[in-house]
Design a protein around this motif. Sequence first.
Motif, PDB file in Angstrom:
ATOM      1  N   GLY B 363      15.350  18.491 -25.928  1.00  0.00           N
ATOM      2  CA  GLY B 363      14.444  19.592 -26.302  1.00  0.00           C
ATOM      3  C   GLY B 363      14.508  19.866 -27.788  1.00  0.00           C
ATOM      4  N   GLY B 364      13.420  20.326 -28.314  1.00  0.00           N
ATOM      5  CA  GLY B 364      13.369  20.731 -29.713  1.00  0.00           C
ATOM      6  C   GLY B 364      13.440  19.567 -30.676  1.00  0.00           C
ATOM      7  N   LEU B 365      12.917  18.409 -30.256  1.00  0.00           N
ATOM      8  CA  LEU B 365      13.056  17.240 -31.112  1.00  0.00           C
ATOM      9  C   LEU B 365      11.803  16.990 -31.930  1.00  0.00           C
ATOM     10  CD1 LEU B 365      14.844  14.836 -28.614  1.00  0.00           C
ATOM     11  CD2 LEU B 365      15.767  15.721 -30.730  1.00  0.00           C
ATOM     12  N   ARG B 366      10.829  17.889 -31.798  1.00  0.00           N
ATOM     13  CA  ARG B 366       9.540  17.584 -32.425  1.00  0.00           C
ATOM     14  C   ARG B 366       9.643  17.365 -33.923  1.00  0.00           C
ATOM     15  NH1 ARG B 366       4.397  21.575 -32.862  1.00  0.00           N
ATOM     16  NH2 ARG B 366       3.159  20.176 -34.157  1.00  0.00           N
ATOM     17  N   LYS B 367      10.350  18.297 -34.578  1.00  0.00           N
ATOM     18  CA  LYS B 367      10.393  18.177 -36.029  1.00  0.00           C
ATOM     19  C   LYS B 367      11.442  17.174 -36.490  1.00  0.00           C
ATOM     20  CE  LYS B 367       7.519  21.419 -37.651  1.00  0.00           C
ATOM     21  NZ  LYS B 367       7.041  22.069 -36.473  1.00  0.00           N
ATOM     22  N   TRP B 433       7.470  17.488 -22.360  1.00  0.00           N
ATOM     23  CA  TRP B 433       7.861  18.836 -22.761  1.00  0.00           C
ATOM     24  C   TRP B 433       9.357  18.996 -22.821  1.00  0.00           C
ATOM     25  CZ3 TRP B 433       2.746  20.139 -22.508  1.00  0.00           C
ATOM     26  CH2 TRP B 433       2.381  21.265 -23.240  1.00  0.00           C
ATOM     27  N   LEU B 434      10.011  18.521 -21.756  1.00  0.00           N
ATOM     28  CA  LEU B 434      11.444  18.728 -21.689  1.00  0.00           C
ATOM     29  C   LEU B 434      12.183  17.976 -22.789  1.00  0.00           C
ATOM     30  CD1 LEU B 434      12.123  18.636 -17.863  1.00  0.00           C
ATOM     31  CD2 LEU B 434      12.424  20.545 -19.414  1.00  0.00           C
ATOM     32  N   VAL B 435      11.638  16.814 -23.181  1.00  0.00           N
ATOM     33  CA  VAL B 435      12.368  16.020 -24.176  1.00  0.00           C
ATOM     34  C   VAL B 435      12.134  16.563 -25.576  1.00  0.00           C
ATOM     35  CG1 VAL B 435      12.548  13.742 -25.250  1.00  0.00           C
ATOM     36  CG2 VAL B 435      12.354  13.930 -22.784  1.00  0.00           C
ATOM     37  N   PHE B 436      10.872  16.840 -25.883  1.00  0.00           N
ATOM     38  CA  PHE B 436      10.562  17.076 -27.284  1.00  0.00           C
ATOM     39  C   PHE B 436      10.343  18.535 -27.643  1.00  0.00           C
ATOM     40  CE2 PHE B 436      10.304  12.933 -29.044  1.00  0.00           C
ATOM     41  CZ  PHE B 436       9.962  12.106 -28.012  1.00  0.00           C
ATOM     42  N   LEU B 437       9.809  19.327 -26.702  1.00  0.00           N
ATOM     43  CA  LEU B 437       9.363  20.666 -27.088  1.00  0.00           C
ATOM     44  C   LEU B 437      10.326  21.716 -26.572  1.00  0.00           C
ATOM     45  CD1 LEU B 437       5.558  20.187 -26.419  1.00  0.00           C
ATOM     46  CD2 LEU B 437       6.770  20.113 -28.589  1.00  0.00           C
ATOM     47  N   GLY B 438      10.016  22.906 -26.882  1.00  0.00           N
ATOM     48  CA  GLY B 438      10.836  24.022 -26.422  1.00  0.00           C
ATOM     49  C   GLY B 438      12.119  24.115 -27.216  1.00  0.00           C
ATOM     50  N   PRO B 439      12.954  25.086 -26.854  1.00  0.00           N
ATOM     51  CA  PRO B 439      14.201  25.263 -27.577  1.00  0.00           C
ATOM     52  C   PRO B 439      15.154  24.109 -27.292  1.00  0.00           C
ATOM     53  CG  PRO B 439      14.127  26.713 -25.681  1.00  0.00           C
ATOM     54  CD  PRO B 439      12.810  26.035 -25.728  1.00  0.00           C
ATOM     55  N   SER B 440      16.067  23.907 -28.195  1.00  0.00           N
ATOM     56  CA  SER B 440      16.966  22.766 -28.044  1.00  0.00           C
ATOM     57  C   SER B 440      18.042  23.075 -27.012  1.00  0.00           C
ATOM     58  CB  SER B 440      17.605  22.467 -29.400  1.00  0.00           C
ATOM     59  OG  SER B 440      18.767  21.712 -29.193  1.00  0.00           O
TER      60      SER B 440
END
Lengths: 180, 623, 109
Positions: B363-367, B433-440
């Motif tokens: 999670g939270g890997l987008r940036k 969603w679970l891998v990249f987005l949301g809080p880490s």
Amino acid sequence: MNAFLANLDTLLLYVFAFCALVGAVLVVVLRQPMRVAMALISTMVFLGGIYGLLGVHFIAAFQVLIYVGAVMVFMVYTIMLLDVRDPAIKGRFSRLLVPGVIGGAIFLAALVHAVNALLGRSAATAASFTLQDFSVAFLNEYWLHFELTSVLLLAAVVAALAVIKGSSRHGGETGADRRG
Amino acid sequence: MNALKLIVLLPLVGFLVNGLIGNRLGKRAVSIIGCGLPLISFAITVALFIQLGASGQPRIEAAYTWAAFGTTTFDIAFYFDRLSAVMTLIVTGVGTLIHIYSIGYMKDDDSYARFFAYLNMFLFFMLMLVLGRSLLVMFVGWEGVGLASYLLIGFWFQDPVNAKAGKKAFITNRVGDAGFLLGIFLLYHALGTLEMDRINAAFLAGPVAVSASLVGICLFIGATGKSAQIPLHVWLPDAMAGPTPVSALIHAATMVTAGVYMIARLNGIYLNAPAASQLVAAIGVATAFFAATIAIAQTDIKKVLAYSTISQLGFMFVALGVGAYGVAVFHLMTHAFFKACLFLGAGSVIHALSGEQDIRKMGGLRKRIPITYWTFLVATAAIAGIPPLAGFWSKDEILWFAFASGSGGSFLVFGIAALTALLTAFYMFRLFWLVFLGPSRMDPDVEHHVHESPITMTGVLVVLAGLSAVGGFISIPHFLEPLLPLPAVQPALKSFQMPLVALSVALGLLGLAGAWYFYGGPAGRTKAIKARFGGLYRLLAGKYFIDEAYEFFLGRPLHWISDHVFLRIGDRALFDGTLHGLAGLARGSAGVLSRVQTGNLHLYALLVLIGSFLCLVWSWAHG
Amino acid sequence: MAARREPIAVDKVQLLLSLAVAMFALGLVGVIVRRNVLVMLMCMELMLNGVNLSLVTFAQQLGSTVGAVLVFLIFVVATAEIAIAIPIVLLLVRRKRTLDLDAYSDLKG
């Protein structure tokens, strides 16, 4: 008398043959080794006589010279060297006396039968040979065998020497040192 | 005249060089050989493809007469027509890209040379499979890719779990291969030839000595094994134990599609075998739905993708079952693009997170890993069927023909396939969603080391994402039409074509929305669903407990038979007993016979007498 | 030297061959039944003599010289054999202290 002289060859042949056979039987039967040696010598001498009657005198001469004169003399010498009245020997004959005699009888019968059957077939009587033929053949065709006999005798001498040398290293006690 | 042989043999050369002396060459040389040779194969394939487009005639190259008795011969020959061209381009193209990716991914591995050797060996066998003219050559390739798969799944064999997974893959494949072999035997017995173009011609010309449905079912059993359909799908999720490039190349893009290729190639049989085609469609759609339901509940990033692969393969078999062979190959191609991109993206994520594969801890890997993020997004949208990406075109065609095909299309098949498409969109966006987005949700020390992957990896991801985006515009069904005609559509349903397209788009967007709702919002929403449907969730997460069922119904009885019948009775009592018995006999008789050796010379002399007497008698008896 | 002789008649041949096989058989029986090692050696000599006799008979009958050559070779071999056998017997007797053959069963089994 003339008939006797005319057939002297055949008569003597039969006599010698019979005596040789008697000697052979005695070889197997007599108890003491020295007497056995004597019987064997007599057999060999009669055999030499037979060879003479057959006309091959040189073989008769070889028989007496080599067999009696060398082999049996050596044998007699050894018998005299070793204690003949060895108390450890339990009798003349081994455990296989009966099977041996029976087997021997059967074997003899078979061989005699074979001999007669053989003779029934081969009626050929070609020319006989003389000493001259023999020596020529020996030195022409069979020269290799001739040479090989020398080698064999040499080997025998070397072996005998080796045995003596070897035995003398281990100390030289022989049966002759024991006196019963 | 040797172009096809070159295409096939260049990877073999790579295998031999890297395999035998790779350890001494150094990583640079191994990479150049390992990636360069497939690249040359790809170039030759492109050249041949252009030539094919010009002439239109299939290209046949005979390589070697393997066996000849009487007038029959078994030849090793290569065959290049439109279908082989598409397959070979995919295999060499995507294959080369994945080889390049492996340079970065396997950089720190000790067995670098062995990896590239095995990859090249796999390419060699796969090319034999797709370029072979006769079923014999295809079967060699079939088995060879199975071997390569086993070696690569168990690549890190020091861990017994990996070795077990490799074994499972190989053995499950062998079960399928029994069916395949039966099919080959039936074909040879009936037709006297194994060359596929001749087989097709014979079936299309008229009735043949063997039932087409029987042959079709036997061959399909082989396809179930290789392409992971029910009931032989169990090996594919376990195969994720291998390195991620392997999962991408073998278990997504190429090897698992061999079954699809085989049925498409032998379309002459299946066109005349309605029973077999129905079975293919039925199993395809059942597998697609079944795998999609499992994928919803999986928590390992690679396992989600594995079940997704099984599901998409099911789609391909649906297309084959309703007679749309060209469409199946089309979906095969687009699937190769986006699934490879997804797997390699997952590999990039795993690489960034130093080995973490549980999506609950991401999670939270987008940036933080932007290139991986964007390429993964494109590929996910492609698989979900969002237009105008590649997946939309091929999946839509499949749904259309499942609905309207004159040879097997039905509302039931379409309905289940549509539901599966919805589920596909849902679970893929869930994954995203679970891998990249949301809080880490990462472990702190993992989070520290998150870094973007090197250019060898991200470059490939970009290329594959690009292909996933525009690949759909290459109209493969059209291209293959002369070879694989599209089935006739039921006239009454012709009007439904446009509404169906709209429906596919709607399904994709609905899945996206669903995933957004559940995973884009607060975590409580998923927890509530999980609590209400707890039993169902456990069933799905446990993969319907099929492995456990196989173990109980098949594994244990076999083990019992092996132990009691074969080991105790067969091996110990029979074989060992016989040998011990013989040895005992020898010992006993030797003991008895050795009593002759008394050491007593009198006895020996007596035996001489008896012996010579017997010889005398014998010579009398025989003249 | 002796002039060429007539080949011998059939019954004489029969007699001599019978004598030869009798000597051979007696020699073999003697090897089996006698205990004394030296006597056994002498019985073996008896066997050789029997063979010699048969060879000479056949050579005379068939006129071939091979027989005579063989007889000569047998003489030589018998001599060499005795020359070695006696020392071996001497060594054996020294070790076993008896001439009884039953004591020489070391090769049993």
